[in-house]
Motif scaffolding. Structure first.
Motif, short mmCIF file in Angstrom:
data_model
loop_
_atom_site.label_atom_id
_atom_site.label_comp_id
_atom_site.label_asym_id
_atom_site.label_seq_id
_atom_site.Cartn_x
_atom_site.Cartn_y
_atom_site.Cartn_z
N THR A 193 -1.87 -1.59 6.95
CA THR A 193 -2.99 -1.56 6.01
C THR A 193 -2.69 -0.42 5.04
O THR A 193 -2.72 0.75 5.41
N TYR A 194 -2.37 -0.80 3.81
CA TYR A 194 -1.91 0.17 2.82
C TYR A 194 -3.06 1.01 2.28
O TYR A 194 -4.19 0.53 2.11
N GLN A 195 -2.75 2.27 2.01
CA GLN A 195 -3.72 3.22 1.45
C GLN A 195 -3.33 3.61 0.02
O GLN A 195 -4.00 4.41 -0.61
N ARG A 196 -2.23 3.03 -0.48
CA ARG A 196 -1.69 3.34 -1.80
C ARG A 196 -1.15 2.06 -2.43
O ARG A 196 -0.89 1.09 -1.75
N ASN A 197 -0.92 2.11 -3.74
CA ASN A 197 -0.28 1.01 -4.45
C ASN A 197 1.24 1.09 -4.28
O ASN A 197 1.82 2.17 -4.42
N PHE A 198 1.84 -0.05 -3.98
CA PHE A 198 3.30 -0.14 -3.92
C PHE A 198 3.73 -1.50 -4.46
O PHE A 198 3.09 -2.51 -4.17
N ARG A 207 -3.79 -5.69 3.70
CA ARG A 207 -3.21 -5.76 5.05
C ARG A 207 -2.05 -6.74 5.03
O ARG A 207 -2.24 -7.92 4.73
N LEU A 208 -0.89 -6.24 5.37
CA LEU A 208 0.31 -7.07 5.43
C LEU A 208 0.73 -7.16 6.89
O LEU A 208 0.87 -6.14 7.56
N LEU A 209 0.89 -8.38 7.36
CA LEU A 209 1.24 -8.63 8.75
C LEU A 209 2.66 -9.16 8.83
O LEU A 209 2.99 -10.14 8.16
#
Length: 173
Positions: A63-68, A111-113
């Motif tokens: 679960t990302y907390q930043r832009n990428f 969220r990337l699984l």
């Protein structure tokens, strides 16, 4: 961190299990210079052995907390995969291109699984749908090794992710 969160995730395991027969093994937060980068959760089936992670199907959610961008994620992933094992420059180029094509750009809250199947490859999902695949067994072993290999650059996060395997009857003092 993983200790306090364990009770919260056991509330409805069936509803949130991304892999058939799996249970949440552990979770932790990746930080860089004190800033949260992403939160990670690992699911595996009973009998999962962290020291032989590549022999077991598993699911890893970030679960990302930043832009990428997908490009930045793919580039960094290849750098981290080099810690886990060796591969040719040609493989690195092919894998970076495949991973960049398989992943979306991410923003805070996404969220990337990643689903790992030994000997088959990796499938990536977001919002319950497949966003990409890399059907290469060696790539997948090294990619999931970023978090699970003893050679990871983040041993503390690895320990949080595999926390349940250390308490589930391995007999260590």
């Amino acid at each position: 961190m993983a200790q306090g969160a364990e009770g919260a995730v056991s509330a409805s395991p069936a509803a949130s299990t991304p892999l058939a027969g799996a249970r949440l093994v552990g979770q932790g937060t990746m930080r860089f210079l004190g800033f949260e980068v992403y939160r990670a959760r690992l699911w595996a089936q009973p009998g999962f052995d962290a020291d032989q992670y590549s022999a077991h199907p598993l699911a890893l959610e970030l679960t990302y907390q930043r832009n990428f961008t997908a490009e930045a994620i793919a580039k960094r992933s290849i750098e981290e995969m080099r810690r886990v094992g060796s591969f040719t420059p040609q493989q690195a180029t092919r894998w970076q291109q495949a991973l960049q094509a398989a992943l979306p750009d991410v923003k805070p809250g996404d969220r990337l699984l990643g689903l790992y199947q030994p000997g088959a490859g990796a499938v990536f999902k977001m919002g319950g749908r497949v966003v990409g695949e890399v059907p290469d067994a060696e790539f997948s072993r090294l990619f999931f090794g970023i978090w699970l290999s003893p050679q990871t650059s983040e041993p503390g996060l690895r320990q949080e992710l595999i926390a349940a395997t250390r308490t589930a009857g391995q007999g260590q003092p």
